[in-house]
Design an enzyme around this catalytic site. Structure first.
Site, PDB file in Angstrom:
ATOM      1  CG  LEU A   8      19.471  52.785-105.915  1.00 25.27           C
ATOM      2  CD1 LEU A   8      20.306  53.038-104.662  1.00 25.27           C
ATOM      3  CD2 LEU A   8      19.767  53.847-106.974  1.00 25.27           C
ATOM      4  N   GLY A  11      24.380  46.912-108.572  1.00 24.95           N
ATOM      5  CA  GLY A  11      25.237  46.046-107.748  1.00 24.95           C
ATOM      6  C   GLY A  11      25.556  44.717-108.404  1.00 24.95           C
ATOM      7  NE  ARG A  15      26.456  37.976-100.251  1.00 23.21           N
ATOM      8  CZ  ARG A  15      25.634  38.479 -99.338  1.00 23.21           C
ATOM      9  NH1 ARG A  15      25.193  37.717 -98.359  1.00 23.21           N
ATOM     10  NH2 ARG A  15      25.245  39.730 -99.410  1.00 23.21           N
ATOM     11  CG  ASN A 167      18.322  52.318 -94.497  1.00 21.64           C
ATOM     12  OD1 ASN A 167      17.219  52.678 -94.892  1.00 21.64           O
ATOM     13  ND2 ASN A 167      19.441  52.475 -95.203  1.00 21.64           N
ATOM     14  CB  ALA A 422     -11.313  -1.999-134.970  1.00 22.09           C
TER      15      ALA A 422
END
Ligand code: UD1
Ligand code: MG
Length: 454
Positions: A8, A11, A15, A167, A422
């Site tokens: 599910l 929703g 918030r 639950n 170098a």
């Protein structure tokens, strides 16, 4: 019994205060919904159904890899209504497992226990006992301890509110029975919703003895409703990942300051990880590897005995045995270091192979490059690999010594055992065994006078 999972996820998640649907927020590298999906996969569900609604198609588009049956719940009229949307996919003989898309850390063992109980009863509930049960549906039991019904917080009287067994929302139920009970649901309650939890009382009326099992931990049944809960579950997840690694032989200076956003496909023993290390994507780490503080390692293979010094970033790269990287090194995609290589501080490499025993110790950019073995690259060496349009390759053969502050203008080959003086700008291939330098002659003007202030 074929297992059909029903997740599910319709929703709203108000918030979270987010434009992103709640179930797409992440824990580790995966969205909440992917965590639940992954669990369903581990259970060998015959079919994974996801009820979506809020966020619409954007959820499906964000998760193209999920092999799920997406079911639209146009209006969110409650958890019972959400399950009704899936009715046509449920067969009488199915074991229907109902999960929530925003409860990401549920363990396989809890669900296995729940499913096992279906052998004894057509309905089994996962419950948990909480010090503070506020907000949850309460499990109302008879004097003999048998489940009578579930009462939602908003519908509960003051005695029922004292019940601490709640639950979790997770349940397993036989398909045929479920469909019969769903048909009898109504929305005569405080929230005018079709409560899935009303199925319990209907089952009891049918003479069903409902089974329950207790969640192993509180955290595994926690849902995400706001960002604080998301952060809490992120830490719970990270701690459990760190625990698993410690069991395999990894030491953390502080497991609370370690993050994994992906997977360690393989990890050796006696690995030491200092604080604030992040592992991303899919990585492999060998035996006796040491990783210093503040390193990020992504999609990389790190072989035995490697030391990664603090503040280094390694991405899509391979680091060979006993090599040393950092501090402050950045190995970009396509970097492959052979064995006993050293890449030191403020060195960036990209699409570069480095042979055994070679060193790039300080302040260099080495890109699109092949370096042989026992090569020494001096401080401040730059491969000029890009002309603004195309990229070109630099080849540095075995035994080469490149003096500091050298630019290698690609395409170019520095032949075997060349010594480059170098400060040179190398634009042409060198001759093997030579000293090659490009440097304007040094002059000293003895008669020169400094200017004086007028
Ligand atoms: C629900 C349970 C409650 C339990 C709690 C555990 C009911 C009536 N209540 O309450 O007993 O203690 O979960 O967290 O079932 N959803 C849909 N469509 C809808 C409504 C919800 O898909 O129309 C999904 C949500 O996205 C969520 C889940 O179902 O994943 C639970 O919904 P939520 O509104 O959080 O239920 P609670 O009121 O918390
Ligand atoms: Mg909820």
């Amino acid at each position: 019994m074929p297992i059909k999972t029903l997740i599910l996820a319709a929703g709203k998640g108000t918030r979270m205060r987010s434009s992103l649907p709640k179930v797409l927020h992440k824990i580790g590298d995966k969205s909440l919904l992917e965590h639940v999906y992954k669990l369903s996969e581990q259970l060998e569900s015959e079919e994974i159904n996801i009820v979506y609604g809020h966020g619409g198609e954007s959820i499906i588009q964000a998760l193209p890899d999920l092999d799920a049956n997406w079911i639209l719940q146009e209006k969110q009229l409650g958890t019972g209504h959400a399950v009704m949307q899936a009715e046509s996919f449920i067969n009488d003989e199915d074991a229907v497992l109902i999960l929530y898309g925003d409860v990401p850390l549920l363990s396989k063992s809890s669900v296995d226990n729940l499913l096992l109980q279906l052998n004894e009863s057509p309905l089994s509930l996962l419950t948990v006992t909480l010090d503070n049960p506020a907000g949850y549906g309460r499990i109302v039991r008879s004097k003999e301890g048998k489940v009578r019904r579930i009462v939602e917080e908003k519908d509960a009287n003051s005695d029922e509110k004292l019940i601490s067994e709640v639950n979790t929302g997770i349940m397993a139920v036989k398909g045929g029975k479920l469909k019969g009970w769903l048909a009898q649901l109504d929305n005569n309650n405080a929230q005018n919703e079709y409560y899935l939890t009303d199925v319990i009382e209907l089952a009891v009326k049918d003479g069903v003895e409902i089974q329950t099992c207790q969640a192993i931990s509180e955290d595994e049944v926690l849902g995400v409703n706001n960002r604080a809960q998301l952060a809490h579950l992120e830490r719970v997840y990270q701690n459990s990942e760190a625990d698993k690694l410690m069991e395999k032989g990894v030491s953390f200076r502080d497991p609370a300051r370690f993050d994994i956003r992906g997977q360690l496909l393989d990890v050796g023993q006696d690995v030491e990880i200092d604080v604030n290390v992040i592992i991303e994507g899919e990585c492999t780490i060998g035996n006796r590897v040491k990783i210093g503080a503040n390193c990020i390692i992504k999609n990389a293979t790190i072989h035995d005995g490697v030391e990664i010094l603090p503040n280094s970033l390694i991405e899509e790269a391979e680091v060979g045995k006993r090599s040393s990287v950092g501090p402050y090194a950045r190995l970009r995609p396509g970097t492959v270091l052979a064995e006993d290589v050293k890449v030191g501080n403020f060195v960036e490499t990209k699409k570069t192979k480095v042979g055994n025993g070679s060193k790039i110790s300080h302040l260099s950019y080495i890109g699109d490059c092949e370096i042989g073995s026992l090569v020494n690259i001096g401080a401040g060496t730059i491969t000029c690999n890009y002309d603004g349009v195309n990229k070109f390759k630099t080849i540095i053969e075995d035994g080469v010594f490149i003096g500091s502050d050298t630019q290698l203008v690609a395409p170019v080959t520095v032949a075997k055992n060349t010594t480059v003086g170098a400060g040179s700008t190398i634009t042409k291939n060198t001759t093997a065994e030579s000293l090659t330098l490009s440097r304007s002659k040094q002059v000293s003007i003895a008669s020169w006078k400094r200017p004086v202030k007028k």
